[in-house]
Design an enzyme around this catalytic site. Structure first.
Site, mmCIF file in Angstrom:
data_model
loop_
_atom_site.group_PDB
_atom_site.id
_atom_site.type_symbol
_atom_site.label_atom_id
_atom_site.label_comp_id
_atom_site.label_asym_id
_atom_site.label_seq_id
_atom_site.Cartn_x
_atom_site.Cartn_y
_atom_site.Cartn_z
ATOM 1 N N GLU A 131 0.698 5.695 0.079
ATOM 2 C CA GLU A 131 -0.119 6.892 0.306
ATOM 3 C C GLU A 131 0.131 7.916 -0.799
ATOM 4 O OE1 GLU A 131 0.481 8.511 4.222
ATOM 5 O OE2 GLU A 131 0.024 6.607 5.204
ATOM 6 N N LYS A 177 0.856 -1.197 0.000
ATOM 7 C CA LYS A 177 0.000 0.000 0.000
ATOM 8 C C LYS A 177 0.887 1.240 0.000
ATOM 9 C CE LYS A 177 -2.399 1.601 3.686
ATOM 10 N NZ LYS A 177 -1.757 2.948 3.759
ATOM 11 N N GLU A 226 -9.301 7.705 3.724
ATOM 12 C CA GLU A 226 -9.201 7.974 5.168
ATOM 13 C C GLU A 226 -9.687 9.385 5.497
ATOM 14 O OE1 GLU A 226 -5.523 6.897 7.074
ATOM 15 O OE2 GLU A 226 -6.123 7.804 8.970
#
Ligand code: KIV
Length: 291
Positions: A119, A117, A186
């Protein structure tokens, strides 16, 4: 241990098509991985939140690739059939493509992760594309991106203004085009998360992003209230493990102090004849041990 089918990114995409919500929980060690596996969560995620909830850092920024790798190895030993996803720590995917591939490759080859993952939005799409082309599945992460906390100025909701919301929609589409297989959203408003989820064909996994996402993720220590320093309205606790642990350790301490532990059930005995034949004089002790 219950048998489970091994989950793949194809299954995750199918879950979105079938409108079957995806569950993702962080795990950082062998026991937490075993528990996630036994509970049947779809994605077991070695997040860089390990820095905050396990290692005691103030943010995720100090977490290194070697730390994530160490924890990923423990998690893949516990969660054998789950889809284990590993986080790419701060600055491990912002340099040359060669270094990004090397770092992501270590999490898969040495750590046993099935995907990584990253960001960021459009600005990291070249890294996402290079990994995907090399056979490394990538999950994106937009909205509040904790590795950018110093740029954002704190852990704040993202995407409330028209400009920010438009940027997040563009980021999500760019990540999909770059080949990401899913995206974490998020701390964004529910309406925006729903819109993004409708605009992309890959699953969205929400944390503080409301009910319109294709799945939900929680941090293990938040979900269990296990001495987590993180507090936020969008978190839900399903147990209070921290208090249970403190209570158990306090009881142990009291029982030791009151000589209740160990009790008869907890000790080993020996044959009395052997005890009687034991000598308790200093006769057999070598001189060098005598004072
Ligand atoms: O590192 C982490 O645990 C995360 C989740 C909050 C999605 O990025």
């Amino acid at each position: 241990m219950t048998y489970r089918k091994v989950i793949s990114i194809v299954d995750l995409k199918k879950m979105k098509e079938d409108k079957k919500p995806i569950t993702m929980v962080t795990a950082y060690d062998y026991p937490s991985a075993l528990c996630c596996e036994e509970a049947g969560v779809d994605i077991v995620f070695v997040g860089d939140t390990v820095g905050m909830v396990v290692l005691g850092y103030d943010s995720t920024i100090p977490v290194t690739l070697d730390e994530i790798l160490h924890h990923t190895k423990a998690v893949t030993r516990g969660a054998k059939n789950s889809f284990v996803l590993a986080d790419m720590p701060f600055l491990t995917y912002h340099g040359s493509i060669d270094v990004t591939l090397q770092n992501a490759g270590r999490l898969m080859q040495e750590g046993g992760a099935k995907a990584v993952k990253m960001e960021g939005g459009t600005e990291i799409c070249h890294s996402v594309k290079a990994c995907v082309q090399a056979g490394i599945p990538v999950m994106g992460h937009i909205g509040l991106t904790p590795q950018a906390v110093n740029q954002i100025g704190g852990f704040k909701i993202q995407g409330r203004s028209l400009e920010q919301a438009q940027k997040l929609i563009d980021d999500a589409k760019a990540l999909e085009q770059a080949g990401a297989f899913a995206i974490v959203l998020e701390m964004v408003p529910e309406e925006l998360a729903q819109l993004i989820s409708e605009q992309v064909t890959i699953p969205t996994i929400g944390i503080g992003a409301g009910r319109g996402c294709d799945g939900q993720v929680l941090v293990y220590h938040d979900l269990l209230q296990y001495a987590s320093p993180l507090k936020a309205k969008f978190l839900k606790t399903y147990a209070n493990i921290g208090d249970t642990i403190v209570e158990a350790i306090s009881t142990f301490k009291n029982e030791v102090q009151n000589r209740q532990f160990p009790a008869e059930d907890n000790v080993f005995h020996m044959n009395e004849e052997v005890i009687e034949r034991l000598t308790v004089s200093d006769e057999h002790v070598d001189d060098e041990w005598k004072e």
